[in-house]
Design a protein around this motif. Structure first.
Motif, PDB file in Angstrom:
ATOM      1  N   TYR A  94       0.825  -1.213   0.000  1.00 27.57           N
ATOM      2  CA  TYR A  94       0.000   0.000   0.000  1.00 27.57           C
ATOM      3  C   TYR A  94       0.860   1.265   0.000  1.00 27.57           C
ATOM      4  CZ  TYR A  94      -3.728   3.221   1.117  1.00 27.57           C
ATOM      5  OH  TYR A  94      -4.606   4.260   1.073  1.00 27.57           O
ATOM      6  N   HIS A  95       1.884   1.290   0.857  1.00 26.81           N
ATOM      7  CA  HIS A  95       2.770   2.459   0.911  1.00 26.81           C
ATOM      8  C   HIS A  95       3.865   2.238  -0.122  1.00 26.81           C
ATOM      9  CE1 HIS A  95       0.947   4.186   4.480  1.00 26.81           C
ATOM     10  NE2 HIS A  95       0.796   2.947   4.888  1.00 26.81           N
ATOM     11  N   ARG A  96       3.738   2.921  -1.238  1.00 25.94           N
ATOM     12  CA  ARG A  96       4.633   2.622  -2.343  1.00 25.94           C
ATOM     13  C   ARG A  96       5.741   3.658  -2.467  1.00 25.94           C
ATOM     14  NH1 ARG A  96       2.621  -1.309  -4.974  1.00 25.94           N
ATOM     15  NH2 ARG A  96       3.919  -1.069  -6.805  1.00 25.94           N
ATOM     16  N   PHE A  97       6.949   3.190  -2.758  1.00 25.10           N
ATOM     17  CA  PHE A  97       8.094   4.066  -2.961  1.00 25.10           C
ATOM     18  C   PHE A  97       8.791   3.528  -4.210  1.00 25.10           C
ATOM     19  CE2 PHE A  97      12.405   5.635  -1.914  1.00 25.10           C
ATOM     20  CZ  PHE A  97      12.095   6.962  -1.662  1.00 25.10           C
ATOM     21  N   SER A  98       8.354   4.088  -5.365  1.00 25.33           N
ATOM     22  CA  SER A  98       8.766   3.506  -6.662  1.00 25.33           C
ATOM     23  C   SER A  98      10.266   3.318  -6.811  1.00 25.33           C
ATOM     24  CB  SER A  98       8.332   4.412  -7.805  1.00 25.33           C
ATOM     25  OG  SER A  98       6.981   4.411  -7.929  1.00 25.33           O
ATOM     26  N   LYS A  99      11.035   4.322  -6.367  1.00 23.10           N
ATOM     27  CA  LYS A  99      12.483   4.225  -6.573  1.00 23.10           C
ATOM     28  C   LYS A  99      13.014   2.964  -5.913  1.00 23.10           C
ATOM     29  CE  LYS A  99      13.213   9.160  -7.010  1.00 23.10           C
ATOM     30  NZ  LYS A  99      11.820   9.592  -6.883  1.00 23.10           N
ATOM     31  N   GLY A 100      12.495   2.669  -4.726  1.00 20.85           N
ATOM     32  CA  GLY A 100      12.916   1.464  -4.015  1.00 20.85           C
ATOM     33  C   GLY A 100      12.368   0.218  -4.682  1.00 20.85           C
ATOM     34  N   ILE A 101      11.118   0.285  -5.117  1.00 25.99           N
ATOM     35  CA  ILE A 101      10.480  -0.887  -5.735  1.00 25.99           C
ATOM     36  C   ILE A 101      11.239  -1.290  -6.998  1.00 25.99           C
ATOM     37  CG2 ILE A 101       8.394  -1.656  -6.950  1.00 25.99           C
ATOM     38  CD1 ILE A 101       6.769  -0.134  -4.812  1.00 25.99           C
ATOM     39  N   PHE A 102      11.603  -0.311  -7.824  1.00 26.65           N
ATOM     40  CA  PHE A 102      12.345  -0.624  -9.055  1.00 26.65           C
ATOM     41  C   PHE A 102      13.715  -1.209  -8.741  1.00 26.65           C
ATOM     42  CE2 PHE A 102       9.195   1.943 -11.336  1.00 26.65           C
ATOM     43  CZ  PHE A 102       9.011   1.124 -12.445  1.00 26.65           C
ATOM     44  N   SER A 103      14.363  -0.731  -7.690  1.00 30.16           N
ATOM     45  CA  SER A 103      15.662  -1.308  -7.328  1.00 30.16           C
ATOM     46  C   SER A 103      15.463  -2.705  -6.766  1.00 30.16           C
ATOM     47  CB  SER A 103      16.348  -0.474  -6.245  1.00 30.16           C
ATOM     48  OG  SER A 103      16.600   0.799  -6.714  1.00 30.16           O
ATOM     49  N   TRP A 104      14.421  -2.859  -5.962  1.00 31.09           N
ATOM     50  CA  TRP A 104      14.206  -4.136  -5.267  1.00 31.09           C
ATOM     51  C   TRP A 104      13.924  -5.266  -6.253  1.00 31.09           C
ATOM     52  CZ3 TRP A 104      11.012  -8.215  -4.260  1.00 31.09           C
ATOM     53  CH2 TRP A 104      11.239  -8.920  -3.086  1.00 31.09           C
ATOM     54  N   VAL A 105      13.129  -4.986  -7.314  1.00 33.03           N
ATOM     55  CA  VAL A 105      12.811  -6.065  -8.258  1.00 33.03           C
ATOM     56  C   VAL A 105      14.037  -6.478  -9.073  1.00 33.03           C
ATOM     57  CG1 VAL A 105      10.344  -5.553  -8.460  1.00 33.03           C
ATOM     58  CG2 VAL A 105      11.939  -4.505 -10.068  1.00 33.03           C
ATOM     59  N   GLY A 106      15.053  -5.643  -9.072  1.00 31.00           N
ATOM     60  CA  GLY A 106      16.309  -6.003  -9.742  1.00 31.00           C
ATOM     61  C   GLY A 106      16.267  -5.724 -11.234  1.00 31.00           C
ATOM     62  N   PHE A 107      16.737  -6.646 -12.055  1.00 31.29           N
ATOM     63  CA  PHE A 107      16.866  -6.536 -13.515  1.00 31.29           C
ATOM     64  C   PHE A 107      18.026  -5.593 -13.884  1.00 31.29           C
ATOM     65  CE2 PHE A 107      12.300  -7.537 -12.934  1.00 31.29           C
ATOM     66  CZ  PHE A 107      12.262  -8.737 -13.616  1.00 31.29           C
ATOM     67  N   ASN A 108      18.481  -5.753 -15.125  1.00 32.01           N
ATOM     68  CA  ASN A 108      19.598  -4.927 -15.595  1.00 32.01           C
ATOM     69  C   ASN A 108      19.099  -3.535 -15.925  1.00 32.01           C
ATOM     70  OD1 ASN A 108      21.460  -6.972 -15.449  1.00 32.01           O
ATOM     71  ND2 ASN A 108      20.989  -7.714 -17.518  1.00 32.01           N
ATOM     72  N   THR A 109      19.594  -2.572 -15.202  1.00 29.39           N
ATOM     73  CA  THR A 109      19.128  -1.196 -15.422  1.00 29.39           C
ATOM     74  C   THR A 109      20.285  -0.331 -15.893  1.00 29.39           C
ATOM     75  OG1 THR A 109      17.508  -1.486 -13.682  1.00 29.39           O
ATOM     76  CG2 THR A 109      17.988   0.787 -14.332  1.00 29.39           C
ATOM     77  N   TYR A 110      20.046   0.402 -16.980  1.00 25.71           N
ATOM     78  CA  TYR A 110      21.040   1.359 -17.453  1.00 25.71           C
ATOM     79  C   TYR A 110      20.576   2.750 -17.025  1.00 25.71           C
ATOM     80  CZ  TYR A 110      23.391   4.529 -20.662  1.00 25.71           C
ATOM     81  OH  TYR A 110      24.081   5.582 -21.186  1.00 25.71           O
ATOM     82  N   TYR A 111      21.452   3.493 -16.384  1.00 23.35           N
ATOM     83  CA  TYR A 111      21.093   4.840 -15.943  1.00 23.35           C
ATOM     84  C   TYR A 111      21.560   5.850 -16.974  1.00 23.35           C
ATOM     85  CZ  TYR A 111      19.643   2.758 -11.620  1.00 23.35           C
ATOM     86  OH  TYR A 111      18.974   1.993 -10.705  1.00 23.35           O
ATOM     87  N   MET A 112      20.583   6.515 -17.562  1.00 22.81           N
ATOM     88  CA  MET A 112      20.869   7.441 -18.660  1.00 22.81           C
ATOM     89  C   MET A 112      20.791   8.879 -18.147  1.00 22.81           C
ATOM     90  SD  MET A 112      18.586   7.741 -22.098  1.00 22.81           S
ATOM     91  CE  MET A 112      17.664   9.191 -21.627  1.00 22.81           C
ATOM     92  N   PRO A 113      21.875   9.648 -18.292  1.00 26.12           N
ATOM     93  CA  PRO A 113      21.793  11.029 -17.806  1.00 26.12           C
ATOM     94  C   PRO A 113      20.809  11.855 -18.629  1.00 26.12           C
ATOM     95  CG  PRO A 113      23.899  10.620 -18.891  1.00 26.12           C
ATOM     96  CD  PRO A 113      23.161   9.326 -18.906  1.00 26.12           C
ATOM     97  N   TYR A 114      20.076  12.725 -17.994  1.00 27.76           N
ATOM     98  CA  TYR A 114      19.178  13.618 -18.726  1.00 27.76           C
ATOM     99  C   TYR A 114      19.088  14.948 -17.995  1.00 27.76           C
ATOM    100  CZ  TYR A 114      14.914  13.851 -15.842  1.00 27.76           C
ATOM    101  OH  TYR A 114      13.997  14.133 -14.872  1.00 27.76           O
ATOM    102  N   ASP A 115      18.609  15.931 -18.721  1.00 28.19           N
ATOM    103  CA  ASP A 115      18.497  17.270 -18.151  1.00 28.19           C
ATOM    104  C   ASP A 115      17.009  17.606 -18.051  1.00 28.19           C
ATOM    105  OD1 ASP A 115      19.681  19.414 -17.090  1.00 28.19           O
ATOM    106  OD2 ASP A 115      20.082  20.450 -18.990  1.00 28.19           O
ATOM    107  N   ALA A 116      16.527  17.838 -16.839  1.00 30.27           N
ATOM    108  CA  ALA A 116      15.096  18.140 -16.673  1.00 30.27           C
ATOM    109  C   ALA A 116      14.823  19.590 -17.051  1.00 30.27           C
ATOM    110  CB  ALA A 116      14.675  17.884 -15.240  1.00 30.27           C
ATOM    111  N   ASP A 117      13.698  19.793 -17.751  1.00 25.38           N
ATOM    112  CA  ASP A 117      13.296  21.161 -18.110  1.00 25.38           C
ATOM    113  C   ASP A 117      12.430  21.735 -17.008  1.00 25.38           C
ATOM    114  OD1 ASP A 117      14.568  20.930 -20.548  1.00 25.38           O
ATOM    115  OD2 ASP A 117      12.815  19.982 -21.465  1.00 25.38           O
TER     116      ASP A 117
END
Ligand code: UDP
Ligand code: MG
Length: 311
Positions: free
Chosen positions: A175-198
């Motif tokens: 119920y209490h969701r924290f996406s950043k943690g959830i995406f790390s927790w599920v694992g899988f190969n993740t590529y971190y792509m730099p971007y510039d926020a507008d």
């Protein structure tokens, strides 16, 4: 290959149409087929009316999940993921802070690298106040120390991933969701792509400093139980200190006849230990309240309606 764009919207009346136009402009003729999954998260402005208009005029598939009230971005993302049917799924904000051109880059990266499951955008430079940026850095430092799950500083929810990553995220129905943690927790190969926020195209951010602090605390409580153990360690240390002090007082009394000093020491110790006990109780309370809410098994969101221009 089909791409689903999941877009949580809370009071984004001025942004949804420009975002839709921009995405179509960037992705048309570049990606075989793409669908929009907008989630109207209890907006009080014209967002829903504008989404209905987009739904009726679009030549691309559009779904609009209309939530019964404001459930928060995390719940809106969950609702969107449940309705996304693409082979690839992109999470993107409605406010055009994240240039849709990056979506193409993410998709190309996934196409060129079959072993990669997820491309997450991260901000190398934060365009925000020095104090806020410093707090965020401290938060990432702290949570990475406390938790076994890795949290990447600057990584945003702006990401593109394969459908099995979506399934894994949906299988975490907390119920209490924290996406950043959830995406790390599920694992899988993740590529971190730099971007510039507008800058936001229109409207203001929904994150006040207080809301951010609450969210940070949620993240810590959701992904580590180390704070629960703090009271054990502090309790051990203070008991040891008290024991040493008792021995010192007895020795002073017996060997030198010095009476135990009273008032100030007692008041300081009562206040200090009382404070520590309340802190420990508070930490326990944070975990207990989350457990309590989770034990009710409430749905993460409730949808009033789902509009689909393909039906
Ligand atoms: N959002 C949402 N529900 C909320 C708050 C935000 O769906 O309760 C959406 C919002 O419409 C936007 C995205 O989440 O598309 C990011 O929100 P915002 O721009 O306020 O956050 P920031 O970019 O400042 O992190
Ligand atoms: Mg934003």
């Amino acid at each position: 290959m089909k791409l689903s764009l999941v877009i949580p919207c809370f009071n984004e009346a001025g942004n949804v149409r420009p975002l839709f136009d921009k995405v179509c402009e960037v992705l048309e003729n570049k990606i075989d087929s793409f669908e929009f999954v907008f989630v109207n998260d209890g907006s009080t402005d014209e967002t829903m009316a504008n989404l209905k208009e987009i739904c009726s005029l679009s030549s691309h598939p559009v779904k609009v999940v209309d939530l019964s009230r404001n459930f928060g971005k995390e719940a809106a993302i969950y609702a969107g993921l449940e309705h996304a049917s693409g082979d690839l799924i992109t999470l993107i904000d409605a406010d055009l802070q994240q240039d849709p051109a990056y979506v193409l880059e993410m998709v190309s990266y996934l196409d060129a690298n079959p072993e990669c499951d997820c491309v997450a955008a991260f901000q190398e430079k934060r365009h925000e106040g020095a104090f806020r940026a410093w707090c965020k850095r401290r938060f990432y430092h702290l949570i990475n120390k406390l938790s076994d799950t890795e949290f990447v500083d600057g990584a945003s929810d702006f990401r593109t991933f394969r459908s099995y990553v979506r399934d894994a995220v949906l299988s975490m129905s907390e119920y209490h969701r924290f996406s950043k943690g959830i995406f790390s927790w599920v694992g899988f190969n993740t590529y971190y792509m730099p971007y510039d926020a507008d800058k936001r195209l229109s409207g203001t951010t929904n994150w006040s400093f207080g809301k951010l602090c609450r969210y940070a605390l949620e993240g810590i409580v959701a992904f580590t139980t180390v704070p629960l153990k703090i009271s054990t360690w502090v309790g051990c240390l203070t008991s040891l200190g008290a024991l040493i002090y008792i021995i010192a007082v007895i020795v002073e009394k017996l060997a030198f006849g010095i009476a135990a000093p009273g008032y100030a020491t007692i008041v300081i110790l009562i206040l200090f230990l009382g404070g520590l006990q309340l802190l420990a109780l508070g930490i326990n309370g944070e975990y207990l309240s989350k457990t309590y809410i989770q034990s009710k098994h409430r749905p993460i969101y409730i949808a009033r309606d789902v509009i689909d221009n393909q039906k």
